[in-house]
Each structure stands twice: as C-alpha cells, then as structure tokens.
Design a protein around this motif. Sequence first.
Motif, short mmCIF file in Angstrom:
data_model
loop_
_atom_site.label_atom_id
_atom_site.label_comp_id
_atom_site.label_asym_id
_atom_site.label_seq_id
_atom_site.Cartn_x
_atom_site.Cartn_y
_atom_site.Cartn_z
N LYS A 313 0.97 -1.04 0.05
CA LYS A 313 -0.12 0.05 0.09
C LYS A 313 0.96 1.32 -0.05
N THR A 316 1.81 1.81 -3.68
CA THR A 316 0.51 2.27 -4.34
C THR A 316 0.16 3.44 -4.25
N GLY A 317 0.43 3.93 -2.90
CA GLY A 317 0.07 5.31 -2.59
C GLY A 317 1.09 6.02 -3.20
N LEU A 319 2.71 5.61 -6.01
CA LEU A 319 2.35 5.72 -7.46
C LEU A 319 1.26 6.63 -7.44
N LYS A 320 0.09 6.49 -6.86
CA LYS A 320 -1.06 7.41 -7.12
C LYS A 320 -0.48 8.94 -6.82
N ARG A 321 0.35 8.98 -5.84
CA ARG A 321 0.62 10.59 -5.63
C ARG A 321 1.49 10.95 -7.08
N LEU A 323 1.23 9.88 -10.24
CA LEU A 323 0.23 10.16 -11.11
C LEU A 323 -0.54 11.38 -11.04
N GLY A 324 -0.88 11.68 -10.04
CA GLY A 324 -1.49 13.03 -9.48
C GLY A 324 -0.91 14.15 -9.76
N ARG A 327 -0.45 14.13 -13.65
CA ARG A 327 -1.78 15.11 -14.20
C ARG A 327 -2.06 16.57 -13.85
#
Length: 337
Positions: A313, A316-317, A319-321, A323-324, A327
């Motif tokens: 986790k 994955t966290g 990776l989300k940050r 990607l955010g 963007r």
Amino acid sequence: VGCLLANLHVVSAPPTVALMEGSNTSSTDFTFMGLFNTKETSGLLFTIITVIFFTALMANGVMIVLIQTDLCLHTPMYFLLSHLSFIDMTYISTIVPKMLIDYLLGQRTISFVGCTAQHFLYLTLVGAEFFLLGLMAYDRYVAICNPLRYPVLMSRRVCWMIIAGSWFGGSLDGFLLTPITMSFPFCNSREIDHFFCEAPAVLRLACADTALYETVMYVCCVLMLLVPFSVVIASYARILTTVHRMSSVEGRRKAFATCSSHMTVVTLFYGAAMYTYMLPHSYHTPAQDKVLSMFYTILTPLLNPLIYSLRNKDVTGALKRALGGFRASQRVSGGVF
C-alpha cells in the motif's frame, strides 16, 4: 552463479542448423541451441518472453523512480528494494535482448569475448541477488521481531554495508570463476545447448578434466545458495512465530499473506537454482535445465517488483501521488498554452 555444475548431457544440433551457422561463424564463436527450436511454438514463446522482458523493465524502473522521489519510501526496506530492482533490470538485460534479437535476425552465435562478458555479468549480478535476498529477509525479521531496535540495527550505514557486501560477494564470484571457466580448451563442437552462456552448458564443451573445478563450484553453491536461503528460512520462521502471537486476527492474516508471497518468490528463485546446480547430473536433461533457468533469469525479475513492492500500500500510494502530480502538471501546462 559460481555454483554452476557441469551436469548437463551433450546434445548435438541438427546437421542443417550446424551447416547454416557454420558459414557465418569464426573458429572461436559459440552457437546457442536456444529456446526457439520448434517452429510451431517459437513465435508464441518469443512474444511471451518479449512481454515479460519489457514488463520487468518497466515495473523495476517504476520502483526505482518512486523510491528515489517519494519521501515516504525513504526507509531501509525500500532502499534495499531499489537495489534489488536495479540488479533485476541489469541481469535480465544481459540475457534476454540478445536472445530476442538473434531470433529476429535468424542468428544463434556469440563470440568468445561476448560469451565471457555475459558469463561474468550473470555470475556477478545473480550472485549479488542471492546475498541481497537473504539480507533483506533479515531486515524484515528485525522490523517485525525487534521494532524498537530497528533504527539502530538497520541504520543507513548498515544498509550500505548490506549493499556493498552483496555486490562484493557477486563480484568475487564473477572475477574468480569466469577466467577459469573460459580458460578450458574447448572441443571442435562449440554448440551450447542453452539460451545463454551459463557455466554448466559451457563446461560441457571442455576437452579437459573439470572434476576439480566442479568440486570448487559445488562449494560455491553451498556458500551462495544454501547459506542465504537458510537465513531466509530462519528469518521468516521467526517472523511467523511472532505474527502468530498477534492479538489482531486481521493483522495475522495480512502478515501471513505477505510472508507467503515473499517465500513463494524466494523458494522459486533459490529452489530452481539448487535443483539445477546441486543435484546429480542423472536428474537433469537439457530441456529441464532450460526451463528452470528461465525461472531465475526471466521470471524472477518480473515477480520481484510485483510481489515485494507493487502490492504494497505504501508503493501504490506513492504511485497514485506521482500520477496525481503528473496530471496536475499536465493541466497547468494545458492552461498556459
């Protein structure tokens, strides 16, 4: 690895293959029998290996970038994982690209110098991974069984010592055993019944007596396979004992799931190597050795980032940050123009 025993049986190439390769091969070149021997399945196998190769490069590359850029991942465990990803990227790249390019070009040869370089890099990198995986298990043991002492026992200095020790062990293996392996006189048949210059396949071609050298390599097997694997088993045994005492059922379930997935990859990596290199040659066929070699040379670099990191986790966290943030920067750039 330096524990590679010459246990394989000699299998000659089909005469047509030998004739095709002979006209384009110098007297010092070797010819791979390779994996793509069956026309019906060679295209499918080529596609699968290509997908695995690029996926492994991407997954390990993402891991390295995330660990380097996200402050939440600046911990000893992820520091070690970033080096594991680097090793995986490097050693899969010493074997697979040539195999794929040779298939596309219809070639199977490798020069003596190229074979020596591939042999050295493989021994060094896989040897370093053998040691690193064992020491990473110790890291998990300290984190779970001695959490209060973790900052001291796994300090930055200790982490660098672990990395340096792993690379030293792998490099020592490569520098000692590659010159000996490649210095044997080779017979007229220089056809390696394998898909890369692994020591057992190369030693099969030697005209001299290799019994003493094989004994030395067997000792290396014990040091580079059994010792790190014993550390892994002992560490996870202690971890599971500690986890079993947890009061939280959910915590026990997650810990057991994590440990089981780690042990699956480690057992696959060490187990395939021990089967290939430590059992008597009567248990082996060239086809079996090729399949087992694929486990720790092609599949493991793909499985390591998936099992150790991308299911985590924290990763994955991160990776989300990432990607955010990407963007957001794209929206800002779009707004400017």
